[in-house]
Design a protein around this motif. Sequence first.
Motif, PDB file in Angstrom:
ATOM      1  N   PHE A  60       0.854  -1.195   0.000  1.00 12.00           N
ATOM      2  CA  PHE A  60       0.000   0.000   0.000  1.00 12.00           C
ATOM      3  C   PHE A  60       0.888   1.243   0.000  1.00 12.00           C
ATOM      4  O   PHE A  60       2.064   1.168   0.398  1.00 12.00           O
ATOM      5  N   ASP A  61       0.328   2.350  -0.455  1.00  9.28           N
ATOM      6  CA  ASP A  61       1.112   3.579  -0.590  1.00  9.28           C
ATOM      7  C   ASP A  61       1.219   4.311   0.746  1.00  9.28           C
ATOM      8  O   ASP A  61       0.243   4.417   1.491  1.00  9.28           O
ATOM      9  N   VAL A  62       2.416   4.811   1.008  1.00  8.28           N
ATOM     10  CA  VAL A  62       2.620   5.698   2.160  1.00  8.28           C
ATOM     11  C   VAL A  62       2.880   7.089   1.576  1.00  8.28           C
ATOM     12  O   VAL A  62       3.705   7.256   0.681  1.00  8.28           O
ATOM     13  N   ILE A  63       2.125   8.061   2.084  1.00  9.68           N
ATOM     14  CA  ILE A  63       2.144   9.410   1.498  1.00  9.68           C
ATOM     15  C   ILE A  63       3.097  10.329   2.248  1.00  9.68           C
ATOM     16  O   ILE A  63       3.135  10.323   3.486  1.00  9.68           O
ATOM     17  N   ASN A  64       3.843  11.121   1.510  1.00 13.76           N
ATOM     18  CA  ASN A  64       4.668  12.179   2.110  1.00 13.76           C
ATOM     19  C   ASN A  64       3.752  13.371   2.403  1.00 13.76           C
ATOM     20  O   ASN A  64       3.234  13.997   1.479  1.00 13.76           O
ATOM     21  N   PRO A  65       3.535  13.692   3.682  1.00 14.42           N
ATOM     22  CA  PRO A  65       2.543  14.724   4.005  1.00 14.42           C
ATOM     23  C   PRO A  65       2.971  16.133   3.604  1.00 14.42           C
ATOM     24  O   PRO A  65       2.140  17.038   3.572  1.00 14.42           O
ATOM     25  N   ALA A  66       4.243  16.314   3.292  1.00 11.55           N
ATOM     26  CA  ALA A  66       4.690  17.651   2.879  1.00 11.55           C
ATOM     27  C   ALA A  66       4.374  17.923   1.413  1.00 11.55           C
ATOM     28  O   ALA A  66       4.280  19.074   0.990  1.00 11.55           O
ATOM     29  N   THR A  67       4.228  16.856   0.619  1.00 14.71           N
ATOM     30  CA  THR A  67       4.034  17.044  -0.820  1.00 14.71           C
ATOM     31  C   THR A  67       2.753  16.403  -1.335  1.00 14.71           C
ATOM     32  O   THR A  67       2.291  16.734  -2.426  1.00 14.71           O
ATOM     33  N   GLY A  68       2.216  15.449  -0.594  1.00  9.21           N
ATOM     34  CA  GLY A  68       1.082  14.663  -1.090  1.00  9.21           C
ATOM     35  C   GLY A  68       1.544  13.561  -2.035  1.00  9.21           C
ATOM     36  O   GLY A  68       0.737  12.762  -2.513  1.00  9.21           O
ATOM     37  N   GLY A  69       2.852  13.497  -2.317  1.00  9.42           N
ATOM     38  CA  GLY A  69       3.400  12.465  -3.210  1.00  9.42           C
ATOM     39  C   GLY A  69       3.674  11.177  -2.442  1.00  9.42           C
ATOM     40  O   GLY A  69       3.393  11.050  -1.250  1.00  9.42           O
ATOM     41  N   LEU A  70       4.262  10.233  -3.173  1.00  9.66           N
ATOM     42  CA  LEU A  70       4.508   8.908  -2.590  1.00  9.66           C
ATOM     43  C   LEU A  70       5.804   8.920  -1.774  1.00  9.66           C
ATOM     44  O   LEU A  70       6.865   9.306  -2.278  1.00  9.66           O
ATOM     45  N   ALA A  71       5.713   8.475  -0.514  1.00 11.32           N
ATOM     46  CA  ALA A  71       6.937   8.332   0.299  1.00 11.32           C
ATOM     47  C   ALA A  71       7.547   6.956   0.069  1.00 11.32           C
ATOM     48  O   ALA A  71       8.762   6.777   0.141  1.00 11.32           O
ATOM     49  N   GLY A  72       6.709   5.965  -0.199  1.00 10.81           N
ATOM     50  CA  GLY A  72       7.199   4.612  -0.440  1.00 10.81           C
ATOM     51  C   GLY A  72       6.044   3.640  -0.440  1.00 10.81           C
ATOM     52  O   GLY A  72       4.914   4.005  -0.104  1.00 10.81           O
ATOM     53  N   LYS A  73       6.363   2.409  -0.836  1.00 12.00           N
ATOM     54  CA  LYS A  73       5.332   1.365  -0.854  1.00 12.00           C
ATOM     55  C   LYS A  73       5.607   0.419   0.304  1.00 12.00           C
ATOM     56  O   LYS A  73       6.731  -0.027   0.496  1.00 12.00           O
ATOM     57  N   CYS A  74       4.564   0.138   1.057  1.00  7.33           N
ATOM     58  CA  CYS A  74       4.730  -0.663   2.275  1.00  7.33           C
ATOM     59  C   CYS A  74       4.129  -2.054   2.081  1.00  7.33           C
ATOM     60  O   CYS A  74       3.029  -2.175   1.523  1.00  7.33           O
ATOM     61  N   PRO A  75       4.813  -3.082   2.564  1.00 13.51           N
ATOM     62  CA  PRO A  75       4.246  -4.428   2.477  1.00 13.51           C
ATOM     63  C   PRO A  75       2.892  -4.490   3.194  1.00 13.51           C
ATOM     64  O   PRO A  75       2.769  -4.022   4.324  1.00 13.51           O
ATOM     65  N   ALA A  76       1.894  -5.060   2.503  1.00 14.96           N
ATOM     66  CA  ALA A  76       0.577  -5.223   3.115  1.00 14.96           C
ATOM     67  C   ALA A  76       0.503  -6.629   3.702  1.00 14.96           C
ATOM     68  O   ALA A  76       0.138  -7.586   3.018  1.00 14.96           O
ATOM     69  N   GLY A  77       0.889  -6.749   4.949  1.00 12.89           N
ATOM     70  CA  GLY A  77       0.887  -8.052   5.620  1.00 12.89           C
ATOM     71  C   GLY A  77      -0.536  -8.495   5.929  1.00 12.89           C
ATOM     72  O   GLY A  77      -1.470  -7.691   5.944  1.00 12.89           O
ATOM     73  N   SER A  78      -0.673  -9.781   6.187  1.00 11.10           N
ATOM     74  CA  SER A  78      -1.986 -10.374   6.432  1.00 11.10           C
ATOM     75  C   SER A  78      -2.010 -10.995   7.831  1.00 11.10           C
ATOM     76  O   SER A  78      -0.998 -11.014   8.537  1.00 11.10           O
ATOM     77  N   ALA A  79      -3.161 -11.568   8.164  1.00  6.91           N
ATOM     78  CA  ALA A  79      -3.273 -12.278   9.448  1.00  6.91           C
ATOM     79  C   ALA A  79      -2.262 -13.422   9.515  1.00  6.91           C
ATOM     80  O   ALA A  79      -1.684 -13.688  10.577  1.00  6.91           O
ATOM     81  N   GLU A  80      -1.990 -14.074   8.374  1.00  2.18           N
ATOM     82  CA  GLU A  80      -1.004 -15.180   8.359  1.00  2.18           C
ATOM     83  C   GLU A  80       0.379 -14.651   8.724  1.00  2.18           C
ATOM     84  O   GLU A  80       1.154 -15.311   9.416  1.00  2.18           O
ATOM     85  N   ASP A  81       0.699 -13.462   8.226  1.00  2.00           N
ATOM     86  CA  ASP A  81       2.011 -12.888   8.568  1.00  2.00           C
ATOM     87  C   ASP A  81       2.096 -12.582  10.069  1.00  2.00           C
ATOM     88  O   ASP A  81       3.134 -12.786  10.693  1.00  2.00           O
ATOM     89  N   VAL A  82       0.998 -12.077  10.622  1.00  3.81           N
ATOM     90  CA  VAL A  82       0.984 -11.818  12.072  1.00  3.81           C
ATOM     91  C   VAL A  82       1.208 -13.132  12.813  1.00  3.81           C
ATOM     92  O   VAL A  82       2.028 -13.219  13.740  1.00  3.81           O
ATOM     93  N   ASN A  83       0.510 -14.173  12.384  1.00  4.44           N
ATOM     94  CA  ASN A  83       0.664 -15.470  13.058  1.00  4.44           C
ATOM     95  C   ASN A  83       2.100 -15.978  12.948  1.00  4.44           C
ATOM     96  O   ASN A  83       2.654 -16.513  13.912  1.00  4.44           O
ATOM     97  N   ALA A  84       2.708 -15.805  11.769  1.00  2.00           N
ATOM     98  CA  ALA A  84       4.096 -16.264  11.578  1.00  2.00           C
ATOM     99  C   ALA A  84       5.045 -15.471  12.477  1.00  2.00           C
ATOM    100  O   ALA A  84       5.992 -16.021  13.062  1.00  2.00           O
ATOM    101  N   ALA A  85       4.788 -14.173  12.602  1.00  2.00           N
ATOM    102  CA  ALA A  85       5.652 -13.328  13.439  1.00  2.00           C
ATOM    103  C   ALA A  85       5.530 -13.716  14.912  1.00  2.00           C
ATOM    104  O   ALA A  85       6.527 -13.796  15.640  1.00  2.00           O
TER     105      ALA A  85
END
Length: 468
Positions: free
Chosen positions: A19-44
Motif C-alpha cells: 500500500f502507498d505511504v504518502i509524504n505529508p509535505a508534498t502529497g506524493g509517494l513516500a514509499g510502498k509498504c508491504p501489506a501483511g496479512s493475518a497469516e504474517d501476524v501469526n508467523a511473526a
Amino acid sequence: MTAFAMTIDGQPITPSETFDVINPATGGLAGKCPAGSAEDVNAAVAAAKAAFDEWSQQSDETRRQACRDMARVLGENAEELARLLTTEQGKPLGGLGSRFELGGCQAWAANTAELELPVEVVKDDNEGRIEIHRKPLGVVASITPWNWPLMIAIWHIAPAIRAGNTVVIKPSPYTPLSTLRMVEILNTVLPAGVLNAVTGPDSIGPVLTSHPDVAKVTFTGSTETGKKVMANAAGTLKRLTLELGGNDAGIVLPDTDPKQVAEGIFWGAFINSGQTCACMKRLYVHDSIYDEVCTALVDFASRIPMGDGMDENNVLGPVQNAMQFEKVRELVEDAKANGARVLLGGEAPQGDGYFYPITLLADVTDGMRIVDEEQFGPVLPIIRYTDVEDALTRANSSSMGLGGSVWSKNIDDAAALALRLESGSAWVNSHGGLHPNAPFGGVKQSGIGTEFGVDGLKEFTAIQTLHR
Ligand code: NAD
C-alpha cells in the motif's frame, strides 16, 4: 525507489501486495509498504514465541549488551533513518524533529541497558527466606502511532527485550517505513525472532491483540483504539500498557512574566506541530495578563518557519495525514463560529501537503470543541480565567489525564498547584519534557501503566515469589 520488507524470524518478508505511504509535505509517494496479512501476524508471533525460549534464558549481561548494541546501530544509521522519518512523517530534519527523535531513540536504548531488576529479599531469617524474582512475560505485541513512530517504538522494544521478552511490532500504516528499516537495522545485533515487524491495515491490529500466544500488549495511540485493544486482550487476560490521548492544560498564574514564558509555552504546545500526546492543548491565562500573554505568544510564533521538513530552514512540518488535517480544520472552524478570535493562522491554505498554519485562538471558552477535544495539531486555544481555583477545576474537568503545567515566578506555589492537577505528569514553567528515568503515563482515560525507568521495565515482567 527503496523496497521495504517486514522482518519475521530475522528474514525479510515481502508479500506481493503493498500500500502507498504518502509524504505529508508534498502529497506524493513516500514509499510502498508491504501489506501483511493475518497469516504474517501469526508467523511473526510464532517466530517470537520460538525465540523466547532461548532469549529469556540469556544472562542479564547479554540482554544489557543487546540494548547497548541497539543504541550503537541506531547512532550509526541515524541520518538514514531521520531522512526516511521526515519523508513519511513530515517533521523537519533539524530542531525538535527527526534527528532529535533519533537522538531520543539512542538515549532510551542506552539508558534501558543500564537499568537493574535485582532479586529483592523480603525476609531472610532462621524461619526461611522469601525472594522476589522478576521474570519475562513472553511475546510482547507493540502497536505504535504515527506522531513519534521511532521513539515510541524504542520505548516499547528496548525494555521488552532488556527484560527477556521477544517482540512483534506493528507500526501505524501512516508511518510504517522508518520502523521497518529500523527493525532491519536492530536485527543486525539481535538473534533471529527476538524482534519482528509486521505492517498492514489497521485490521491486522486485532489479530495481534487477541492472539493467544501474545502475553502482553504495549499500545500507544488514541483512547478510542486503546479501549478496543483492552477488549480484545481480555479474552486471554493479557498484560497491558496503554499510553493514550491527552488534553493537557497549562495554567498561567498572574505573577508570570509573559515575555519570559512565551517560548516555553510555544514549544510545549507546538512541538511536532502539536501532534504529541503530552503537548499543551489548552492554555488558561489569568485575566490580569491575558492580553500580554497573547501578544508575546503571537510575537514568538510568527517567527517560526513551517514547511517541507527536508528544507533545513524549517522548524515545523505539516499535519501528518489528511484525516487529522480535516479534524484540525473542523475544530478551528467550529471555534470561530462560536466566537473565538483568531490571533494567528486559522485558515487552511491551498496547495500541496497538509500544512495547517500555526494557530493561536483567543476568547475561547470551555465547552467549545477545540477545548474539550484533543486537537492534535498546530492550534492553541487560550482561555481567560479570574480565579485560580476555578482554572484548576476546569483543567481537571477533562476525562483525560496525561500531563499539565503551571507557569509562575514562584516555583513553590506553582509546584503546589501542579500537584493538584489530575495528570500522570506535571511540569512547572515547562511542558512535555521527558527523561528516560522519569516514569511517564496517564491517569483517567489517558492510559494504564507506566513507561520509562525501573517502573517501566517492571511492566515487562511478572513477579515470581520464591519461598525457600
Ligand atoms: P490510533 O489509535 O488511530 O492508532 C494507533 C495504532 O493502533 C496504529 O498502529 C493503528 O494501526 C493501530 N490500530 C488501529 N485500530 C486497531 C485495533 N482495532 N486494534 C489494534 N490496533 C489498532 O492513533 P494515532 O492516530 O496513530 O495516534 C494519535 C493518538 O495517539 C493521539 O490520541 C495521541 O494523543 C495518542 N498518543 C499517545 C501517546 C502517549 O504516550 N500517551 C503518545 C503518542 C500518541
